[in-house]
Design a protein around this motif. Structure first.
Motif, PDB file in Angstrom:
ATOM      1  N   TYR A   1      48.367  55.245  33.468  1.00 43.16           N
ATOM      2  CA  TYR A   1      49.272  55.483  32.631  1.00 43.16           C
ATOM      3  C   TYR A   1      50.640  54.792  32.915  1.00 43.16           C
ATOM      4  N   GLU A   2      51.144  54.508  34.075  1.00 45.84           N
ATOM      5  CA  GLU A   2      52.056  53.674  34.283  1.00 45.84           C
ATOM      6  C   GLU A   2      51.832  52.211  33.895  1.00 45.84           C
ATOM      7  N   SER A   3      50.793  51.575  34.033  1.00 46.72           N
ATOM      8  CA  SER A   3      50.505  50.371  33.743  1.00 46.72           C
ATOM      9  C   SER A   3      50.389  50.428  32.010  1.00 46.72           C
ATOM     10  N   ILE A   4      49.970  51.432  31.530  1.00 45.74           N
ATOM     11  CA  ILE A   4      49.967  51.425  29.874  1.00 45.74           C
ATOM     12  C   ILE A   4      51.536  51.280  29.731  1.00 45.74           C
ATOM     13  N   LEU A   5      52.083  52.186  30.224  1.00 47.55           N
ATOM     14  CA  LEU A   5      53.599  52.091  29.637  1.00 47.55           C
ATOM     15  C   LEU A   5      54.472  51.077  29.902  1.00 47.55           C
ATOM     16  N   VAL A   6      54.597  50.626  31.125  1.00 52.28           N
ATOM     17  CA  VAL A   6      55.233  49.401  31.318  1.00 52.28           C
ATOM     18  C   VAL A   6      54.755  48.085  30.558  1.00 52.28           C
ATOM     19  N   CYS A   7      53.517  48.035  30.302  1.00 52.95           N
ATOM     20  CA  CYS A   7      53.036  46.863  29.490  1.00 52.95           C
ATOM     21  C   CYS A   7      53.306  47.070  27.807  1.00 52.95           C
ATOM     22  N   SER A   8      53.441  48.454  27.706  1.00 55.67           N
ATOM     23  CA  SER A   8      53.749  48.811  26.096  1.00 55.67           C
ATOM     24  C   SER A   8      55.002  48.257  25.910  1.00 55.67           C
ATOM     25  N   LEU A   9      55.934  48.945  26.885  1.00 60.52           N
ATOM     26  CA  LEU A   9      57.467  48.279  26.798  1.00 60.52           C
ATOM     27  C   LEU A   9      57.620  47.021  26.803  1.00 60.52           C
ATOM     28  N   CYS A  10      56.919  46.492  27.492  1.00 59.59           N
ATOM     29  CA  CYS A  10      56.738  44.669  27.528  1.00 59.59           C
ATOM     30  C   CYS A  10      56.416  44.204  26.051  1.00 59.59           C
ATOM     31  N   VAL A  11      55.395  44.740  25.568  1.00 64.54           N
ATOM     32  CA  VAL A  11      54.974  44.223  24.115  1.00 64.54           C
ATOM     33  C   VAL A  11      56.086  44.707  23.209  1.00 64.54           C
ATOM     34  N   LEU A  12      56.835  45.842  23.360  1.00 68.55           N
ATOM     35  CA  LEU A  12      57.947  46.314  22.273  1.00 68.55           C
ATOM     36  C   LEU A  12      59.122  45.425  22.473  1.00 68.55           C
ATOM     37  N   VAL A  13      59.371  44.748  23.777  1.00 74.19           N
ATOM     38  CA  VAL A  13      60.445  43.736  24.036  1.00 74.19           C
ATOM     39  C   VAL A  13      60.148  42.575  23.003  1.00 74.19           C
ATOM     40  N   ILE A  14      58.836  42.077  23.558  1.00 72.11           N
ATOM     41  CA  ILE A  14      58.416  40.818  22.730  1.00 72.11           C
ATOM     42  C   ILE A  14      58.644  41.038  21.254  1.00 72.11           C
ATOM     43  N   GLY A  15      58.201  42.216  20.666  1.00 72.95           N
ATOM     44  CA  GLY A  15      58.541  42.389  19.134  1.00 72.95           C
ATOM     45  C   GLY A  15      59.952  42.312  18.841  1.00 72.95           C
ATOM     46  N   PHE A  16      61.037  43.174  19.682  1.00 71.01           N
ATOM     47  CA  PHE A  16      62.434  42.854  19.510  1.00 71.01           C
ATOM     48  C   PHE A  16      62.855  41.398  19.310  1.00 71.01           C
ATOM     49  N   GLN A  17      62.248  40.540  20.285  1.00 72.67           N
ATOM     50  CA  GLN A  17      62.642  39.126  20.021  1.00 72.67           C
ATOM     51  C   GLN A  17      62.307  38.415  18.771  1.00 72.67           C
ATOM     52  N   ASN A  18      61.148  38.704  18.580  1.00 74.72           N
ATOM     53  CA  ASN A  18      60.442  38.041  17.359  1.00 74.72           C
ATOM     54  C   ASN A  18      61.155  38.608  16.135  1.00 74.72           C
ATOM     55  N   GLY A  19      61.520  39.911  15.934  1.00 75.68           N
ATOM     56  CA  GLY A  19      62.083  40.282  14.844  1.00 75.68           C
ATOM     57  C   GLY A  19      63.677  40.427  14.690  1.00 75.68           C
ATOM     58  N   LEU A  20      64.468  40.145  15.666  1.00 79.18           N
ATOM     59  CA  LEU A  20      65.910  40.443  15.694  1.00 79.18           C
ATOM     60  C   LEU A  20      66.392  39.353  14.749  1.00 79.18           C
ATOM     61  N   SER A  21      66.102  38.057  14.431  1.00 78.05           N
ATOM     62  CA  SER A  21      66.590  37.190  13.815  1.00 78.05           C
ATOM     63  C   SER A  21      66.786  37.686  12.324  1.00 78.05           C
TER      64      SER A  21
ATOM     65  N   THR B   1      54.499  46.567  16.662  1.00 76.83           N
ATOM     66  CA  THR B   1      54.863  47.140  15.239  1.00 76.83           C
ATOM     67  C   THR B   1      56.130  48.099  15.376  1.00 76.83           C
ATOM     68  N   LEU B   2      55.959  48.959  16.440  1.00 83.35           N
ATOM     69  CA  LEU B   2      57.070  50.065  16.643  1.00 83.35           C
ATOM     70  C   LEU B   2      58.344  49.283  16.869  1.00 83.35           C
ATOM     71  N   SER B   3      58.381  48.032  17.657  1.00 81.01           N
ATOM     72  CA  SER B   3      59.666  47.429  17.612  1.00 81.01           C
ATOM     73  C   SER B   3      60.275  46.868  16.296  1.00 81.01           C
ATOM     74  N   TRP B   4      59.394  46.950  15.382  1.00 80.05           N
ATOM     75  CA  TRP B   4      60.016  46.452  14.067  1.00 80.05           C
ATOM     76  C   TRP B   4      60.504  47.903  13.262  1.00 80.05           C
ATOM     77  N   LEU B   5      60.331  48.913  13.780  1.00 82.26           N
ATOM     78  CA  LEU B   5      60.799  50.198  13.235  1.00 82.26           C
ATOM     79  C   LEU B   5      62.168  50.364  13.996  1.00 82.26           C
ATOM     80  N   ILE B   6      62.143  50.291  15.425  1.00 86.08           N
ATOM     81  CA  ILE B   6      63.220  50.457  15.933  1.00 86.08           C
ATOM     82  C   ILE B   6      64.557  49.468  15.527  1.00 86.08           C
ATOM     83  N   LEU B   7      64.225  48.382  15.478  1.00 85.02           N
ATOM     84  CA  LEU B   7      65.001  47.424  15.231  1.00 85.02           C
ATOM     85  C   LEU B   7      66.085  47.678  13.965  1.00 85.02           C
ATOM     86  N   PRO B   8      65.453  48.040  12.798  1.00 86.05           N
ATOM     87  CA  PRO B   8      66.719  48.366  11.771  1.00 86.05           C
ATOM     88  C   PRO B   8      67.418  49.586  12.159  1.00 86.05           C
ATOM     89  N   LEU B   9      66.789  50.584  12.979  1.00 87.54           N
ATOM     90  CA  LEU B   9      67.552  51.875  13.408  1.00 87.54           C
ATOM     91  C   LEU B   9      68.750  51.468  14.207  1.00 87.54           C
TER      92      LEU B   9
END
Length: 527
Positions: free
Chosen positions: A28-48, A163-171
């Motif tokens: 569960y911890e590995s899933i959570l930390v890796c999911s947050l890593c994917v979230l951060v990657i999404g932030f970087q790809n979408g922030l522009s 995908t969730l990162s692209w929802l959080i970014l506009p918020l």
């Protein structure tokens, strides 16, 4: 030594060893930390899509320069595509994940506080270069902890965080970009809302980087490197955390050194060479094998499909918020009239000489949130559908539907129409991106799977770079041309999916995983 080696050969396979650790708190911890890593990657790809339109007035950016800033990030990711995979094989996945996240956080803060456009371009290139590390190795790192029966399912749901990162970014942009902040510290450091936005996005980078410090190295990396004792130590830790029992209760005492059995011939012939050179030769041998029969046609096909997907996803996809802004600007001035995309682009080109004024409208943020929600729901549905429908069919339908939606933007005359079409386009492009990666895993043998995925991503990033150059150059003058080009390219990608061999067809052609693996291993043996 011979006795020890014999124990390895008669020991438990790695997959069985992972299965015996159970499935519990550690996973569960590995899933959570890796999911947050994917979230951060999404932030970087979408922030522009949010940062640079907001910074346009302060930095006096033209649309072409905004396109170049997008290209700088994508070019950094393209350059680093193979680099991080090699480094991860040399020094371990965990070290790369820690180093790239923490360094990238520092670059984000420097980028946010810099008053010069040139330094921001350099920082965005470095952002792309550094985020390519976790982008390339997070899923292998994550999957190597998971029991075989949960591996595909957990990886798919972990990917939803992109995908969730692209929802959080506009918020986040809705909360931060309207703030009345404007500080200038001696002309050296500047703080405005869009800069604060980047600093805030740097915080998750730090948290994820620090979290990986408490996580262990991948046990499969240790096993592949011949460090069987260290691999067993990690597996014992997983067992103890999952079950609450003592590490000594873990039933596996020996691991089968499968990597050594399979690659013994060519490893012995280059044992005297430095590790980096040996690894580089292996990588080059794997790449070479991808361009030989029977893998050659599959390599070109999957790389071409990913090129078309990212040509649309990071081309038109990154400019959709800007189109929303332009529609809202026009409708705020002319509430009772309609305008086409082509006329809209020409109008703003004519008005470009006027005093620049930042434009922020809650409707634009609401639209991008709607796109994020639609993408999340559509991606989740695709994860479920892949279990029932052939993955190439899902990819084909997503690309053709996305390409058709992109082309229809040419005839839109209102922000509402643009919203509906954009929601479908974004959802289909992200879903197709996920399933194309799945196609790569399915079609390529394990021995070259990692390098094949890197090559597929490299092809996609080339498409993203070219698409952003196209949009940056044409968006103010020939926006309709850029949109139609994206539409045509994406539809072609969907049609190419018809050429992807089904499982039955691969068996008829002799292109099954076992035959391919034998061919690949013979190609990478060094004599």
């Amino acid at each position: 030594m011979k006795k020890l080696e014999s124990g390895f050969l008669k020991g438990t396979t790695f997959d069985d060893a992972v299965r015996l650790t159970g499935f519990g708190r550690f996973h569960y911890e590995s899933i959570l930390v890796c999911s947050l890593c994917v979230l951060v990657i999404g932030f970087q790809n979408g922030l522009s899509a949010y940062v640079f339109p907001a910074a346009q007035c302060e930095l006096h950016l033209t649309s072409y320069e905004i396109g170049l800033l997008n290209v700088a990030f994508l070019a950094g990711g393209t350059v680093s595509c193979f680099f991080w995979g090699i480094l991860a094989d040399l020094y371990g996945r965990r070290k790369v994940l820690i180093g790239t996240h923490l360094t990238n956080a520092g670059v984000m803060i420097i980028c946010a506080l810099s008053p010069y456009t040139a330094s921001i371009v350099i920082c965005r290139f470095l952002n792309g270069f550094l985020v390519g590390g976790p982008g390339s190795i997070i899923f292998p790192y994550f999957a190597e902890f998971q029991p075989p029966r949960f591996r595909s399912k957990t990886s798919c749901y972990c990917g939803l965080f992109f995908t969730l990162s692209w929802l959080i970014l506009p918020l986040l942009s809705h909360l931060i970009l309207p703030l009345p902040i404007d500080y200038n510290f001696g002309g050296v450091l500047v703080l405005t809302p869009w800069r604060l936005f980047m600093v805030v996005l740097g915080v998750p980078e730090i948290l994820v980087g620090l979290w990986f410090i408490r996580m262990p190295e991948s046990p499969k990396y240790y096993a592949a490197a011949g460090k069987i004792d260290k691999s067993l130590d990690v597996l014992k830790k997983m067992f103890a955390v999952n079950t609450g029992r003592s590490r000594d209760c873990y039933p596996v005492k020996y691991l089968r050194n499968e990597n050594k059995v399979r690659t013994n011939k060519y490893e012995n012939s280059i044992s005297c060479e430095r590790k980096a050179i040996r690894l580089l030769k292996t990588v080059l041998g794997q790449i070479k094998s991808l361009y030989k029969p029977p893998l050659r046609s599959i390599t070109f096909l999957i790389c071409s499909i990913m090129f078309t997907n990212m040509f649309g996803m990071f081309g038109l996809g990154m400019w959709l918020p800007e189109l929303f802004v332009r529609f809202e600007k026009y409708q705020a001035l002319h509430p009772d009239s309609t305008i086409s995309v082509k006329e809209l682009a020409s109008l703003f080109k004519e008005d470009s000489s006027e005093t620049c004024q930042s434009f922020f409208n809650n409707t634009v943020i609401n639209n991008t949130v709607a796109m994020g929600v639609t993408s999340l729901v559509f991606n989740f549905a695709c994860c479920l559908a892949v279990g029932w429908i052939n993955i190439r069919v899902v990819t084909m339908v997503a690309l053709i539907l996305g390409g058709a939606c992109a082309g229809s933007i040419y005839w839109l005359t209102s922000s509402l129409q643009n919203l509906i079409v954009s929601c479908i386009f974004q959802a289909t492009m992200i879903s197709a991106n996920m399933t194309i990666a799945g196609l790569g895993v399915e079609l390529f043998p394990t021995s070259v799977n990692g390098i094949a995925v890197c090559l597929i991503l490299f092809s996609g990033r080339i498409g993203a770079v070219l698409s952003n150059i196209l949009f940056g150059y044409l968006v103010d003058s020939y926006c309709d041309v850029a949109i139609l080009v994206v539409s045509a390219v994406v539809v072609v990608g969907g049609l190419l999916c018809l050429l992807v061999p089904s499982s039955g067809k691969r068996r008829e052609l002799g292109v099954n995983r076992d035959n391919i693996q034998i061919a690949v291993l013979s190609n990478i043996e060094y004599k």
